[in-house]
Enzyme design. Structure first.
Site, mmCIF file in Angstrom:
data_model
loop_
_atom_site.group_PDB
_atom_site.id
_atom_site.type_symbol
_atom_site.label_atom_id
_atom_site.label_comp_id
_atom_site.label_asym_id
_atom_site.label_seq_id
_atom_site.Cartn_x
_atom_site.Cartn_y
_atom_site.Cartn_z
ATOM 1 N N GLY A 258 9.789 2.399 5.932
ATOM 2 C CA GLY A 258 10.603 3.099 4.955
ATOM 3 C C GLY A 258 11.970 2.498 4.706
ATOM 4 C CD GLU A 299 3.264 2.277 10.464
ATOM 5 O OE1 GLU A 299 2.456 2.629 11.338
ATOM 6 O OE2 GLU A 299 3.594 3.026 9.507
ATOM 7 N NE ARG A 302 10.345 1.084 -0.906
ATOM 8 C CZ ARG A 302 9.877 1.890 -1.859
ATOM 9 N NH1 ARG A 302 10.047 1.554 -3.127
ATOM 10 N NH2 ARG A 302 9.262 3.013 -1.557
ATOM 11 C CE1 TYR A 343 8.985 5.745 -7.083
ATOM 12 C CE2 TYR A 343 7.115 7.150 -6.608
ATOM 13 C CZ TYR A 343 7.725 5.917 -6.558
ATOM 14 O OH TYR A 343 7.058 4.855 -5.999
ATOM 15 C CB CYS A 370 -0.743 5.484 -26.860
ATOM 16 S SG CYS A 370 -0.591 6.563 -28.302
ATOM 17 C CD GLU A 371 1.087 9.261 -22.142
ATOM 18 O OE1 GLU A 371 2.091 10.003 -22.088
ATOM 19 O OE2 GLU A 371 -0.077 9.690 -22.179
#
EC number: 4.1.1.20
Length: 447
Positions: A258, A299, A302, A343, A370-371
């Site tokens: 994290g 772990e 990222r 997010y 298309c959003e």
């Protein structure tokens, strides 16, 4: 660039990517313009040397702190055969969270003993695959999984090492969707209601399971060591109880990952400092109990691949609404990077073919889906983009390709690794035919 600086995010999100004499962005010594011409866009390009040096910097912190350790790459951040091979070459284990990730790591030639299986809802097929493969460890997440493991290991006649995942009641200061250590979580055995102790008792009765330690993960994109300090204190108490009251053969404390990275030009603390703080918190917590620190597992995902990735897009259309907003559309979007839509993630970007041009007004980067919600960056300072320009979005090495979808039946992008001026294709670009290859027609099409 020396590796000791690679965990220091304060130098700017694009500091690792210089330019050539033509004013073009360089990734691993390769011109972004040449990459786009050779491999097309969208394209996710990784600086392979930066990944390797970052891993070596992680190793060095542990070695300086003189503790037994194991680093496992969290492959959910980005899982391909190439990255599995790379991290294995650099001495890392690999965490997998599905049969697909397990298959990829094994297909890449990584020994099963170096793999650990996570997940809150492992299927019988996934657990069978892991057991038969000789998985290094299974991180047990709930009581149903204990029963299933007991059945499957007995059937296979093969024992398995496990860690018990603890929900420690520690809330990281991050987005709700990427917080995992709080009590109200789908992950792990709840510490406050004594589920952890019940799990110890049940596992102790399973002859084909060896409980080697405990695990917790408090969230992602964390910059503050305080949460890890509280985690270490609580986990040391749980560890001591498992040894003393249940006589379990503990040797491992896994404090998860994290560690946050820098996505924009806002300052962020060095990851090296955070990692060092985590290690020292564990040392202090065990010393306070008169215990030697166990083998520490972490772990990171990222923080290993995120900063090394750059996504290249071709600029298409523009729309200027006077007094409201300027839009520039690219040939990708939420299909290759859904993080803003999920997010509210923020990114820094620039025109890779026009680095010397000074930004003078904001442009909002829109995707091609298309959003209305298909946006990549809001109000990014840019030199006025022209159709055909190349937009480089930094720090896209994690949770972009891994989360890519086929929405609007858009093919997934290609991926390249760049090092010492050479580019290696590690994921081929999908075609329209690839997108439809698993379809079965209702009836054979007519002439």
């Amino acid at each position: 660039m020396k590796s000791e600086h690679l965990l220091d995010a304060r130098t700017g999100v694009d500091a690792h990517f210089p330019r050539n004499a033509e004013g073009h962005l360089l990734i691993g010594g390769v011109s972004a313009v040449h990459l786009a011409l050779q491999f097309g866009t969208p394209l996710i390009a990784y600086d392979e040397g930066l990944i390797r040096d970052t891993i070596r910097a992680f190793h060095r912190v542990f070695q300086e702190e003189r503790v037994p350790y194991q680093i496992s790459y969290a492959s959910k951040a980005f899982c391909t055969m190439a990255i599995c091979q790379l991290v294995h070459e650099e001495g890392l284990g690999i965490d997998v969270v599905s049969g697909g990730e397990l298959y990829t790591a094994l297909a890449a030639g990584v020994p099963a003993s170096k793999l650990h299986l996570h997940g809150n809802n492992k299927t019988p097929e996934e657990l069978e695959y892991a057991i038969e493969s000789g998985i290094g460890a299974v991180i047990v997440d709930n009581f149903d999984e204990i029963d299933l493991l007991a059945e499957l290991t007995a059937k296979a006649g093969r024992p398995v090492d496990v860690l018990v995942r603890v929900a420690p009641g520690v809330e990281a200061h991050t987005h709700d969707y990427i917080s995992t250590g709080q009590q109200d979580s789908k992950f792990g055995f709840d510490l406050a209601s004594h589920q952890v102790q019940e799990a110890f008792a049940r596992l102790k009765g399973v002859e084909t399971v060896r409980v080697i330690g405990i695990h917790a993960h408090i969230g992602s994109q964390i910059f503050d060591v305080n949460g890890f300090q509280l985690l270490a204190e609580r986990m040391a108490a749980v560890y001591e109880q498992g040894l003393r009251d249940f006589e379990l053969p503990f040797s491992v404390l896994n404090l998860g990952g994290g560690f946050g990275i820098q996505y924009t030009d806002e300052e962020a603390p060095p990851v090296a400092d955070l990692l060092r703080g985590v290690i020292r918190a564990a040392k202090a917590a065990f010393a306070a109990r008169g215990m030697a620190v166990p083998t520490l597992w972490i772990e990171p995902g990222r923080s290993i691949v995120g900063p090394a990735g750059v996504t290249l897009y071709r600029v298409g259309t523009r729309k200027i609404i006077p007094g409201v907003r300027n839009y520039v559309a690219i040939d990708g979007g939420m299909t290759d990077n859904p993080r803003l839509a999920l997010y509210g993630a923020k990114y820094h970007a620039t025109l890779a073919n026009r680095l010397p041009d000074v930004p003078h007004r904001p442009w909002s980067v829109a995707g091609k889906c298309c959003e209305s919600g298909d946006m990549l960056i809001w109000d990014l300072p840019l030199a006025d983009p022209e159709p055909g320009d190349l937009l480089a979005v930094f720090a896209t090495g994690a949770y972009t390709y891994a989360m890519a979808s086929h929405y609007n039946r858009i093919p997934k992008p290609a991926v390249v690794f760049c090092r010492d001026g050479e580019a290696k294709l590690v994921v081929r670009r999908e075609t329209w035919a690839d997108v439809a290859r698993l379809d079965e027609p209702l009836r054979e099409p007519g002439p």
